[in-house]
Design an enzyme around this catalytic site. Structure first.
Site, mmCIF file in Angstrom:
data_model
loop_
_atom_site.group_PDB
_atom_site.id
_atom_site.type_symbol
_atom_site.label_atom_id
_atom_site.label_comp_id
_atom_site.label_asym_id
_atom_site.label_seq_id
_atom_site.Cartn_x
_atom_site.Cartn_y
_atom_site.Cartn_z
ATOM 1 N N ASP A 28 19.895 -49.359 46.463
ATOM 2 C CA ASP A 28 19.099 -50.061 45.935
ATOM 3 C C ASP A 28 18.012 -48.619 45.943
ATOM 4 O OD1 ASP A 28 20.486 -52.863 45.146
ATOM 5 O OD2 ASP A 28 21.558 -51.651 46.918
ATOM 6 N N PHE A 54 31.952 -53.982 44.695
ATOM 7 C CA PHE A 54 31.604 -54.921 45.330
ATOM 8 C C PHE A 54 30.068 -56.348 44.741
ATOM 9 C CE2 PHE A 54 27.271 -56.061 48.238
ATOM 10 C CZ PHE A 54 28.446 -56.024 49.428
ATOM 11 N N HIS A 58 25.382 -45.485 43.392
ATOM 12 C CA HIS A 58 25.302 -46.083 42.436
ATOM 13 C C HIS A 58 24.062 -46.721 41.507
ATOM 14 C CE1 HIS A 58 29.513 -46.283 43.694
ATOM 15 N NE2 HIS A 58 28.989 -46.372 45.386
HETATM 16 C C1 BDR Z 1 26.871 -51.350 45.032
HETATM 17 O O1 BDR Z 1 27.221 -52.311 46.466
HETATM 18 C C2 BDR Z 1 26.374 -51.671 47.364
HETATM 19 O O2 BDR Z 1 26.893 -51.369 48.587
HETATM 20 C C3 BDR Z 1 25.567 -51.149 46.443
HETATM 21 O O3 BDR Z 1 23.583 -51.054 47.360
HETATM 22 C C4 BDR Z 1 26.056 -51.373 45.301
HETATM 23 O O4 BDR Z 1 24.721 -52.348 44.512
HETATM 24 C C5 BDR Z 1 28.130 -50.613 44.938
HETATM 25 O O5 BDR Z 1 29.657 -50.989 45.058
HETATM 26 CA CA CA Z 2 22.839 -52.544 45.814
#
Ligand code: BDR
Ligand code: CA
Length: 325
Positions: free
Chosen positions: A14, A161, A228
């Protein structure tokens, strides 16, 4: 420059999303949500990142601490207890805003044309904003999401997640009619944090470059890390970095093995092999398919990110970090 509100839970990746957005987009505000860490921690981390890059003019609004339906799950195993372990940082000089993130999102979208939303944490705040003011679905230009996956998950075999933390919120969002651009783990696995990339950041020698390298020293320590969230923001900045397919996506709420899965109708891609040279003309195929056919499925509702130009992404990120003085 596109106007953006970034809803996030920093979070190492992030942090890169914030750094990309603050320089390359008109970042109206950062809103935070419980996810990778608890809300006070991720809010502090957002303030830390903005202070590092000298953008204390960008306000930070704390939102929901966790889902309304169940306790929050955090990802301390990935991001550490603080949500952004690794770099040694001083506490931010600034306080977050007192206005709630959801109020900021609703008021801004209703009063400003052409706002884009990007969510890189659980979708709790965005769903809550939709509950408060459903018309934001038609007002926004688009919602970019880092979450889900076209083929599989990461937190469970089926679920990623961010979606797994609050599937009810994700369901609300995917059924809202907002134009959705989904950057799932099928895409972000094409964006590894390599030792070379970390050294290239460190070699920049400025505060942002060294900060980026220190974030990744911790984040990539387990070996298998991907940026990500930065991919979702990069797509907004430079649309040609990602190829997508327009498909129907729905959220599994009940499956004993699949709760939180972004069930993606891949049948019009005619392959289930993520490495294959995917035919991305699915929309045409869907339009051409026979009305009433049991295999037609539901109308596409999501631009699903499929292919990343990884060298192009690295170039954009390094250029961005270099430009912070
Ligand atoms: C997502 O989950 C978080 O751990 C990371 O910031 C990302 O947004 C990846 O699965
Ligand atoms: Ca995130």
């Amino acid at each position: 420059m596109r106007k953006l509100i970034l809803d996030c839970d920093p979070g190492h990746d992030d942090a890169f999303a914030i750094m990309l957005a603050a320089q390359n987009l008109d970042l109206l505000g950062v809103t935070t949500v419980g996810g990778n860490g608890y809300l006070p921690n991720v809010t502090r981390n957002a303030l830390v990142v903005l202070e590092k890059i000298g953008r204390t003019d960008i306000p930070v609004y704390p939102g929901h601490a966790g889902p309304s339906t169940k306790p929050l799950i955090i990802a301390a195993n990935v991001h550490g207890e603080s949500g952004m372990d690794g770099p040694v940082v001083t506490p931010p000089k600034r306080q977050p805003e007192t206005k709630h993130a959801v109020d900021f999102i609703v008021e801004t979208v209703m009063s400003t044309d052409h706002v884009t939303l990007c969510a890189t944490g659980p979708l709790t705040n965005i769903a809550s904003a939709l509950n408060k003011e459903p018309r934001i679905a038609e007002r926004v230009d688009a919602l970019y999401i880092m979450g889900g996956g076209a083929y599989a998950g990461n937190w469970t075999p089926a679920a990623e997640f961010n979606i797994y933390v609050d599937p009810e919120a994700a369901y609300k969002v995917f059924h809202s009619g907002m134009p959705i651009y989904m950057v799932g783990v099928n895409l972000t696995r094409q964006c590894p944090v390599t030792p070379t990339f970390i050294e290239n950041m460190r070699k920049l020698g400025n505060i942002a470059g060294v900060f980026g390298a220190e974030l990744c020293d911790f984040f990539a320590n387990g070996g298998d890390a991907h940026l990500h969230d930065a991919c979702a923001v990069a797509w907004i900045i430079q649309p040609n970095l990602i190829k997508d397919a327009f498909l129907h996506v729905d959220i599994e709420l009940d499956g004993t093995l699949t709760r939180g899965m972004t069930v993606t109708d891949l049948r019009f891609l005619q392959t289930s092999n993520p490495e294959a040279d995917i035919d991305l003309t699915s929309t045409k195929k869907w339009n051409d398919s026979k009305e009433g056919s049991p295999f037609r499925g539901k109308e596409p509702n999501t631009h699903v990110a499929m292919r990343l130009d990884y060298p192009g992404f690295c170039e954009l990120l390094l250029k961005t970090l270099r430009n912070y003085n």
